[in-house]
Scaffold this motif. Structure first.
Motif, short mmCIF file in Angstrom:
data_model
loop_
_atom_site.label_atom_id
_atom_site.label_comp_id
_atom_site.label_asym_id
_atom_site.label_seq_id
_atom_site.Cartn_x
_atom_site.Cartn_y
_atom_site.Cartn_z
N GLU A 28 67.93 -18.10 111.00
CA GLU A 28 66.97 -18.70 111.04
C GLU A 28 66.46 -17.51 110.41
O GLU A 28 66.14 -16.25 111.10
CB GLU A 28 66.62 -19.39 111.73
CG GLU A 28 66.71 -20.12 113.31
CD GLU A 28 66.18 -20.77 114.57
OE1 GLU A 28 64.77 -20.26 114.36
OE2 GLU A 28 66.77 -21.40 115.12
N SER A 30 62.44 -16.74 108.31
CA SER A 30 60.92 -17.52 108.10
C SER A 30 60.85 -17.35 106.81
O SER A 30 61.62 -16.64 106.15
CB SER A 30 59.71 -16.91 109.06
OG SER A 30 59.41 -15.12 108.37
N ALA A 31 59.35 -18.01 106.41
CA ALA A 31 59.18 -18.51 104.98
C ALA A 31 58.77 -17.26 104.65
O ALA A 31 58.27 -16.53 103.24
CB ALA A 31 58.04 -19.48 104.68
N GLU A 32 58.49 -16.53 105.64
CA GLU A 32 57.50 -14.86 105.19
C GLU A 32 58.33 -14.20 104.89
O GLU A 32 58.58 -14.03 103.80
CB GLU A 32 56.78 -14.82 106.87
CG GLU A 32 56.07 -13.72 106.05
CD GLU A 32 55.30 -12.75 107.51
OE1 GLU A 32 54.82 -11.20 107.19
OE2 GLU A 32 55.49 -13.54 108.54
N ASP A 33 59.77 -14.61 105.49
CA ASP A 33 60.79 -13.19 105.25
C ASP A 33 61.66 -12.89 103.92
O ASP A 33 61.70 -12.77 102.38
CB ASP A 33 61.55 -12.70 105.98
CG ASP A 33 61.25 -12.83 107.51
OD1 ASP A 33 60.37 -12.10 107.95
OD2 ASP A 33 62.27 -13.04 108.74
N CYS A 34 61.84 -15.39 103.65
CA CYS A 34 62.07 -15.74 102.31
C CYS A 34 61.22 -15.07 101.49
O CYS A 34 62.16 -14.15 100.06
CB CYS A 34 62.61 -17.25 102.57
SG CYS A 34 63.28 -17.48 103.20
N GLN A 35 60.46 -14.68 101.49
CA GLN A 35 58.80 -14.61 100.06
C GLN A 35 59.57 -12.90 99.83
O GLN A 35 58.97 -12.36 99.26
CB GLN A 35 57.95 -14.80 100.97
CG GLN A 35 56.33 -14.80 100.26
CD GLN A 35 55.34 -14.69 99.93
OE1 GLN A 35 54.50 -14.95 100.89
NE2 GLN A 35 54.48 -14.76 99.09
N THR A 40 65.13 -17.73 96.64
CA THR A 40 64.49 -19.21 96.93
C THR A 40 65.67 -20.04 96.95
O THR A 40 66.11 -21.04 97.28
CB THR A 40 64.33 -18.97 95.70
OG1 THR A 40 64.88 -18.48 94.64
CG2 THR A 40 63.02 -18.32 94.72
N SER A 42 69.45 -20.11 99.80
CA SER A 42 70.10 -19.43 100.72
C SER A 42 71.84 -18.93 100.32
O SER A 42 72.22 -17.92 100.90
CB SER A 42 70.30 -20.43 101.75
OG SER A 42 71.73 -21.38 101.72
#
Length: 102
Positions: A28, A30-35, A40, A42
């Protein structure tokens, strides 16, 4: 995988893809970690568990609870805590999975 710092040659470690040990390993992010990673897609994420090498295979463990996530497109990386996993995944014995593979 053997990783080492480009700025400090004394910093290095061994890592392994969790999917080698657990085909159903669920990550999992988070959107914050992806940012932070600029992630963008996986498919651009390389997931690695840090290995603590023991005196023998039975003493070797991997941290699956806080894997490294590397964006292979820009080489940014973070260590990402997986709170949904139980504490046994913090120092998971690699030999437990190797026995199952044989």
């Amino acid at each position: 995988v053997y990783l080492h710092s480009l700025s400090d040659k004394k910093v290095s470690f061994v890592a392994i893809e969790p999917y080698f040990l657990f085909k159903n390993y669920k990550l999992e992010i988070s959107a914050e970690d992806c940012q932070i990673l600029g992630l963008t897609d996986s498919h651009d994420a390389l997931v690695l568990g840090i290995v603590q090498v023991g005196k023998n295979v039975k003493g070797t463990t991997v941290n699956l609870m806080a894997p490294l996530i590397i964006n292979t497109q820009n080489m940014k990386a973070i260590q990402c805590l997986q709170p949904q996993l139980n504490c046994d995944m913090l120092r998971y014995k690699i030999s437990d999975s190797l026995i199952k593979l044989v």
